[in-house]
Scaffold this motif. Structure first.
Motif, PDB file in Angstrom:
ATOM      1  N   GLU A   1       7.056   4.492   3.891  1.00  0.00           N
ATOM      2  CA  GLU A   1       7.601   4.140   2.946  1.00  0.00           C
ATOM      3  C   GLU A   1       6.949   2.130   2.470  1.00  0.00           C
ATOM      4  N   GLN A   2       7.982   1.589   3.294  1.00  0.00           N
ATOM      5  CA  GLN A   2       7.384   0.221   2.917  1.00  0.00           C
ATOM      6  C   GLN A   2       5.401   0.134   3.465  1.00  0.00           C
TER       7      GLN A   2
ATOM      8  N   SER B   1      14.523   8.813  10.087  1.00  0.00           N
ATOM      9  CA  SER B   1      15.214   7.923   8.910  1.00  0.00           C
ATOM     10  C   SER B   1      14.090   6.286   9.114  1.00  0.00           C
TER      11      SER B   1
ATOM     12  N   ALA C   1      11.669   5.203   6.402  1.00  0.00           N
ATOM     13  CA  ALA C   1      12.061   4.244   6.161  1.00  0.00           C
ATOM     14  C   ALA C   1      10.019   2.696   6.557  1.00  0.00           C
TER      15      ALA C   1
END
Length: 227
Positions: free
Chosen positions: A202-203, A195, A199
């Motif tokens: 995505e950033q 996870s 994250a």
């Protein structure tokens, strides 16, 4: 004699008993040896377990004492003085690389030593290479970093997705934005990506001007919302 059959049976039984005792006297030592071997093996196994536990406890106590010291230099000296064997050596090398800001050279040296130690499990060596690439950064040639990460990114390796993430950052460094976005998007779809990595990916995709597809809502969740 009133019962000759009974007499014959008694004699036969006595002969059998004599033969059994004779066999025991001749070969009984084998059984005793087997029993002693079993008991001795169990005792040796328990002794080995106790020794391993004692070594692990001693190693853990020494590491905690070293980490409690104030300065980076003092901690490093104390850690290097701890006797190790087996995977304890790998753990100690990784601990010596935990403060790259104050002791960058020491951290890189410890990681290089671990990466080159063929006696250590591949998982520890892969982690050492991965961390070395991250700490070295631009001071390590881009082609050299990619060559170091490529084997770790192979299917089945424990840090595959983390290596692929670093390789995507190399594409960013090269100015290959579209390729980097594609690599990071692939990591979002990779079932092995943790996870935290998702994250970060995505950033980075958003920062590079890409778009992140909305997460698919399971049908069960949609039905619950509709209800």
């Amino acid at each position: 004699m009133s019962n000759p059959d009974s007499f014959i049976e008694e004699v036969t039984e006595e002969v059998r008993r004599d033969r059994l005792f004779a066999l025991f006297r001749r070969y009984g030592w084998i059984g005793v040896l087997v029993v002693l071997a079993i008991v001795g093996g169990a005792g040796w196994s328990e002794w080995q377990k106790a020794q391993a536990t004692a070594r692990a406890e001693h190693f853990g106590d020494a590491v905690l004492d070293a980490l409690d010291l104030g300065g980076t230099a003092e901690r490093s000296v104390a850690l290097q003085a701890i006797p190790t064997d087996g995977t304890q050596t790998a753990i100690l090398k990784l601990l010596l690389s935990t403060d790259p800001v104050e002791d960058r050279a020491g951290a890189l040296a410890a990681l290089e030593a671990l990466a080159a130690d063929t006696a250590q499990p591949p998982s520890y060596r892969d982690l050492a290479v991965l961390r070395k690439v991250v700490i070295a950064g631009a001071d390590m040639a881009l082609a050299e970093r990619r060559a170091a990460l490529d084997p770790i990114a192979a299917p089945g390796r424990p840090y595959r997705t983390l290596a692929l993430e670093q390789m995507a950052y190399l594409l960013v460094e090269e100015g290959k934005t579209d390729e980097a976005i594609a690599a990071l998007t692939a990591l979002l779809d990779d079932q092995e990506s943790p996870s935290g990595l998702r994250a970060r990916a995505e950033q980075m995709i958003v920062a590079l001007g890409g778009e992140v597809a909305p997460a698919t809502v399971p049908q069960e969740a949609e039905a619950a919302d509709a209800g």
